[in-house]
Motif scaffolding. Structure first.
Motif, PDB file in Angstrom:
ATOM      1  N   TYR A  81      37.197 -11.816  25.352  1.00 35.90           N
ATOM      2  CA  TYR A  81      37.298 -11.581  23.915  1.00 35.90           C
ATOM      3  C   TYR A  81      38.502 -12.291  23.299  1.00 35.90           C
ATOM      4  CZ  TYR A  81      33.472  -8.263  24.213  1.00 35.90           C
ATOM      5  OH  TYR A  81      32.234  -7.688  24.418  1.00 35.90           O
ATOM      6  N   THR A  82      39.489 -12.603  24.117  1.00 36.03           N
ATOM      7  CA  THR A  82      40.637 -13.342  23.609  1.00 36.03           C
ATOM      8  C   THR A  82      40.288 -14.809  23.363  1.00 36.03           C
ATOM      9  OG1 THR A  82      42.163 -11.893  24.805  1.00 36.03           O
ATOM     10  CG2 THR A  82      43.028 -14.008  24.064  1.00 36.03           C
ATOM     11  N   THR A  83      39.433 -15.348  24.212  1.00 31.94           N
ATOM     12  CA  THR A  83      39.118 -16.777  24.126  1.00 31.94           C
ATOM     13  C   THR A  83      37.814 -17.063  23.381  1.00 31.94           C
ATOM     14  OG1 THR A  83      38.006 -16.673  26.294  1.00 31.94           O
ATOM     15  CG2 THR A  83      40.337 -17.258  26.275  1.00 31.94           C
ATOM     16  N   SER A  84      37.026 -16.019  23.078  1.00 38.76           N
ATOM     17  CA  SER A  84      35.736 -16.236  22.430  1.00 38.76           C
ATOM     18  C   SER A  84      35.885 -16.285  20.912  1.00 38.76           C
ATOM     19  CB  SER A  84      34.767 -15.113  22.815  1.00 38.76           C
ATOM     20  OG  SER A  84      33.536 -15.268  22.116  1.00 38.76           O
ATOM     21  N   ALA A  85      35.162 -17.189  20.300  1.00 37.36           N
ATOM     22  CA  ALA A  85      35.155 -17.285  18.837  1.00 37.36           C
ATOM     23  C   ALA A  85      34.080 -16.392  18.233  1.00 37.36           C
ATOM     24  CB  ALA A  85      34.924 -18.732  18.414  1.00 37.36           C
ATOM     25  N   ILE A  86      33.212 -15.812  19.099  1.00 38.38           N
ATOM     26  CA  ILE A  86      32.124 -14.949  18.634  1.00 38.38           C
ATOM     27  C   ILE A  86      32.614 -13.511  18.600  1.00 38.38           C
ATOM     28  CG2 ILE A  86      29.771 -14.156  19.078  1.00 38.38           C
ATOM     29  CD1 ILE A  86      29.319 -16.743  20.630  1.00 38.38           C
ATOM     30  N   THR A  87      32.441 -12.854  17.478  1.00 36.12           N
ATOM     31  CA  THR A  87      32.874 -11.470  17.335  1.00 36.12           C
ATOM     32  C   THR A  87      31.663 -10.541  17.293  1.00 36.12           C
ATOM     33  OG1 THR A  87      32.885 -11.696  14.927  1.00 36.12           O
ATOM     34  CG2 THR A  87      34.955 -12.100  16.091  1.00 36.12           C
ATOM     35  N   PRO A  88      31.817  -9.282  17.761  1.00 38.36           N
ATOM     36  CA  PRO A  88      30.706  -8.328  17.704  1.00 38.36           C
ATOM     37  C   PRO A  88      30.243  -8.096  16.276  1.00 38.36           C
ATOM     38  CG  PRO A  88      32.462  -7.544  19.144  1.00 38.36           C
ATOM     39  CD  PRO A  88      33.006  -8.732  18.419  1.00 38.36           C
ATOM     40  N   GLN A  89      28.982  -7.651  16.150  1.00 41.14           N
ATOM     41  CA  GLN A  89      28.427  -7.416  14.812  1.00 41.14           C
ATOM     42  C   GLN A  89      29.091  -6.242  14.120  1.00 41.14           C
ATOM     43  OE1 GLN A  89      24.166  -7.144  15.742  1.00 41.14           O
ATOM     44  NE2 GLN A  89      23.871  -9.028  14.597  1.00 41.14           N
ATOM     45  N   GLN A  90      29.512  -5.254  14.880  1.00 45.81           N
ATOM     46  CA  GLN A  90      30.156  -4.097  14.277  1.00 45.81           C
ATOM     47  C   GLN A  90      31.595  -4.422  13.889  1.00 45.81           C
ATOM     48  OE1 GLN A  90      29.709  -0.294  16.251  1.00 45.81           O
ATOM     49  NE2 GLN A  90      27.769  -0.890  17.185  1.00 45.81           N
ATOM     50  N   MET A 132      23.555   4.816  21.889  1.00 42.12           N
ATOM     51  CA  MET A 132      23.765   3.982  20.710  1.00 42.12           C
ATOM     52  C   MET A 132      22.498   3.182  20.411  1.00 42.12           C
ATOM     53  SD  MET A 132      26.644   1.074  19.873  1.00 42.12           S
ATOM     54  CE  MET A 132      27.919   2.321  19.695  1.00 42.12           C
ATOM     55  N   VAL A 133      22.047   3.240  19.172  1.00 41.82           N
ATOM     56  CA  VAL A 133      20.873   2.479  18.743  1.00 41.82           C
ATOM     57  C   VAL A 133      21.342   1.319  17.873  1.00 41.82           C
ATOM     58  CG1 VAL A 133      18.652   2.546  17.556  1.00 41.82           C
ATOM     59  CG2 VAL A 133      19.448   4.569  18.813  1.00 41.82           C
ATOM     60  N   PHE A 160      24.645   7.348  18.092  1.00 41.63           N
ATOM     61  CA  PHE A 160      25.146   6.442  17.048  1.00 41.63           C
ATOM     62  C   PHE A 160      24.024   5.497  16.629  1.00 41.63           C
ATOM     63  CE2 PHE A 160      28.480   7.640  19.956  1.00 41.63           C
ATOM     64  CZ  PHE A 160      29.505   8.058  19.133  1.00 41.63           C
ATOM     65  N   VAL A 161      23.913   5.266  15.338  1.00 39.45           N
ATOM     66  CA  VAL A 161      22.919   4.331  14.805  1.00 39.45           C
ATOM     67  C   VAL A 161      23.633   3.311  13.926  1.00 39.45           C
ATOM     68  CG1 VAL A 161      20.826   4.052  13.421  1.00 39.45           C
ATOM     69  CG2 VAL A 161      21.112   6.090  14.842  1.00 39.45           C
ATOM     70  N   HIS A 162      23.395   2.046  14.220  1.00 39.18           N
ATOM     71  CA  HIS A 162      24.028   0.984  13.440  1.00 39.18           C
ATOM     72  C   HIS A 162      23.044   0.395  12.436  1.00 39.18           C
ATOM     73  CE1 HIS A 162      26.298  -3.032  13.128  1.00 39.18           C
ATOM     74  NE2 HIS A 162      27.027  -2.108  12.534  1.00 39.18           N
ATOM     75  N   ASP A 163      23.560  -0.216  11.404  1.00 38.77           N
ATOM     76  CA  ASP A 163      22.787  -0.853  10.331  1.00 38.77           C
ATOM     77  C   ASP A 163      22.046   0.166   9.470  1.00 38.77           C
ATOM     78  OD1 ASP A 163      23.464  -3.542  11.034  1.00 38.77           O
ATOM     79  OD2 ASP A 163      22.017  -3.454  12.673  1.00 38.77           O
ATOM     80  N   VAL A 164      22.697   1.284   9.188  1.00 41.85           N
ATOM     81  CA  VAL A 164      22.059   2.320   8.356  1.00 41.85           C
ATOM     82  C   VAL A 164      22.021   1.914   6.885  1.00 41.85           C
ATOM     83  CG1 VAL A 164      22.607   4.217   9.911  1.00 41.85           C
ATOM     84  CG2 VAL A 164      24.254   3.576   8.135  1.00 41.85           C
ATOM     85  N   ASN A 165      22.525   0.731   6.561  1.00 46.88           N
ATOM     86  CA  ASN A 165      22.380   0.205   5.205  1.00 46.88           C
ATOM     87  C   ASN A 165      20.947  -0.252   4.940  1.00 46.88           C
ATOM     88  OD1 ASN A 165      23.195  -1.803   7.219  1.00 46.88           O
ATOM     89  ND2 ASN A 165      22.965  -3.309   5.571  1.00 46.88           N
ATOM     90  N   ARG A 166      20.148  -0.395   6.028  1.00 43.64           N
ATOM     91  CA  ARG A 166      18.739  -0.781   5.889  1.00 43.64           C
ATOM     92  C   ARG A 166      17.878   0.474   5.772  1.00 43.64           C
ATOM     93  NH1 ARG A 166      19.254  -5.350  10.497  1.00 43.64           N
ATOM     94  NH2 ARG A 166      18.490  -3.667  11.835  1.00 43.64           N
ATOM     95  N   VAL A 167      16.740   0.313   5.144  1.00 44.56           N
ATOM     96  CA  VAL A 167      15.875   1.458   4.824  1.00 44.56           C
ATOM     97  C   VAL A 167      15.413   2.194   6.077  1.00 44.56           C
ATOM     98  CG1 VAL A 167      13.688   2.159   3.780  1.00 44.56           C
ATOM     99  CG2 VAL A 167      15.094   0.417   2.662  1.00 44.56           C
ATOM    100  N   GLN A 170      30.018   8.980   8.930  1.00 44.95           N
ATOM    101  CA  GLN A 170      29.494   7.649   8.655  1.00 44.95           C
ATOM    102  C   GLN A 170      30.665   6.747   8.315  1.00 44.95           C
ATOM    103  OE1 GLN A 170      26.091   7.155   6.093  1.00 44.95           O
ATOM    104  NE2 GLN A 170      26.573   5.013   5.656  1.00 44.95           N
ATOM    105  N   GLU A 171      30.723   5.616   9.016  1.00 45.87           N
ATOM    106  CA  GLU A 171      31.745   4.605   8.762  1.00 45.87           C
ATOM    107  C   GLU A 171      31.042   3.283   8.561  1.00 45.87           C
ATOM    108  OE1 GLU A 171      34.840   2.965   7.684  1.00 45.87           O
ATOM    109  OE2 GLU A 171      35.344   4.911   8.599  1.00 45.87           O
ATOM    110  N   GLY A 172      31.087   2.770   7.340  1.00 52.28           N
ATOM    111  CA  GLY A 172      30.402   1.518   7.057  1.00 52.28           C
ATOM    112  C   GLY A 172      28.906   1.638   7.321  1.00 52.28           C
ATOM    113  N   ARG A 173      28.386   0.815   8.215  1.00 46.59           N
ATOM    114  CA  ARG A 173      26.954   0.819   8.544  1.00 46.59           C
ATOM    115  C   ARG A 173      26.639   1.656   9.776  1.00 46.59           C
ATOM    116  NH1 ARG A 173      26.172  -5.105   9.821  1.00 46.59           N
ATOM    117  NH2 ARG A 173      28.318  -4.785  10.544  1.00 46.59           N
ATOM    118  N   LEU A 174      27.604   2.445  10.256  1.00 46.38           N
ATOM    119  CA  LEU A 174      27.413   3.238  11.472  1.00 46.38           C
ATOM    120  C   LEU A 174      27.408   4.732  11.172  1.00 46.38           C
ATOM    121  CD1 LEU A 174      27.431   2.806  14.734  1.00 46.38           C
ATOM    122  CD2 LEU A 174      29.703   3.830  14.519  1.00 46.38           C
ATOM    123  N   ARG A 175      26.414   5.429  11.738  1.00 44.84           N
ATOM    124  CA  ARG A 175      26.368   6.891  11.633  1.00 44.84           C
ATOM    125  C   ARG A 175      26.503   7.523  13.008  1.00 44.84           C
ATOM    126  NH1 ARG A 175      21.373   7.377   7.405  1.00 44.84           N
ATOM    127  NH2 ARG A 175      22.570   6.919   5.508  1.00 44.84           N
TER     128      ARG A 175
END
Length: 282
Positions: A72-81, A199-200, A235-242, A260-265
């Motif tokens: 994670y220190t050397t990767s330019a890709i970050t997690p979606q959350q 986690m979903v 935990f459910v992510h992307d709860v901003n979607r219907v 609920q924090e951001g898109r996570l419940r």
């Protein structure tokens, strides 16, 4: 008489000398024994050195943790959350780990979750077989399984209606459920393990023809209710979607939602297995 007196005197002197010699010998042996106790023998020195080496080795961070830090220190890709979203699950995981953690989805954050649950068992369920192979080549220590979904996002309304039926609100093992929402093709150990966290964050659900997370959310809730005892954090992510919004509130229940924090419940669902009169939602 004098010769006899001198002989007796000589014997007494001899006996006294022998006594003194034995006394001095005793003191010398005691001194040597004490010295040997205070000064370790080569064997004791070797054992002590090995113990010190063991202590220093035990204080080192695990190899898997080191690998995660480097990645994670050397990767330019970050997690979606986001950091705040991750922190919600990480805080619960910190209290429960090492534990059993089931994750719907295999992504760039999978190594992180597995490492945070160091010493426990973390299983990832993924829809894309090619992606599984790619991740396995990079992180062979991650335990992941392919899952086929037979639903689509455009079927969500119909599945929501189906989910209100008695066959879907009855608590039981999802693999034997008559409910259309229950996932029945998961690996056997997924049904057998008592999960502490679920986690979903999959499958894909951002377009109409995608599998959607309707069945994953429902199955996670039923696994939690079917536990022998205790509570399961879901935990459910992307709860901003219907779909994620409606299905999490309906089948994980708003009454069980903790945060609920951001898109996570975050939901905490108690066991319903031996509570016959317990309502599906509080």
């Amino acid at each position: 008489m004098r010769p006899k007196g001198n002989q007796a005197f000589n014997i007494k002197v001899l006996l006294l000398g022998v006594f003194i010699a034995f006394f001095l010998l005793f003191l010398l042996r005691s001194s040597l024994s004490l010295s040997s106790e205070q000064t370790p023998t080569p064997i004791l020195q070797t054992i002590s050195a090995k113990a010190n080496n063991c202590s220093s080795a035990c204080n080192k961070i695990p190899g898997s943790l080191a690998q995660a830090l480097i990645h994670y220190t050397t990767s330019a890709i970050t997690p979606q959350q986001t950091l705040k979203e991750i922190s919600v699950s990480a805080k619960v995981l910190e209290k429960k780990s090492p534990c059993n953690f089931l994750v719907f989805g295999l992504g760039h954050d999978s190594l992180m979750w597995s490492t945070l649950n160091y010493g426990g068992r973390t299983i990832f369920l993924e829809e894309d077989q090619n992606w599984i192979e790619q991740i396995r080549r990079q992180f062979p220590m991650l335990e992941s399984y392919h899952v086929a979904y037979d639903s689509k996002v455009n079927q969500a309304d119909n599945l929501m209606y189906v989910g209100q039926g008695p066959e879907c609100t009855a608590v039981g093992d999802p693999q034997y459920s008559m409910c259309q929402l229950a996932l029945k093709g998961l690996p056997s150990e997924v049904y057998d393990i008592k999960w502490d966290l679920i986690m979903v964050d999959a499958p894909t659900g951002y377009y109409e023809e995608a599998p959607g997370r309707m069945t994953a959310i429902y199955t996670a809730g039923m696994m939690a209710r079917n536990q022998e005892d205790g509570e399961t954090d879901v935990f459910v992510h992307d709860v901003n979607r219907v779909v994620e919004d409606k299905f999490s509130m309906t089948f994980l229940c708003q009454g069980y939602m903790k945060k609920q924090e951001g898109r996570l419940r975050h939901f905490k669902i108690p066991s319903h297995r031996y509570s016959m009169g317990m309502p599906f939602c509080p």
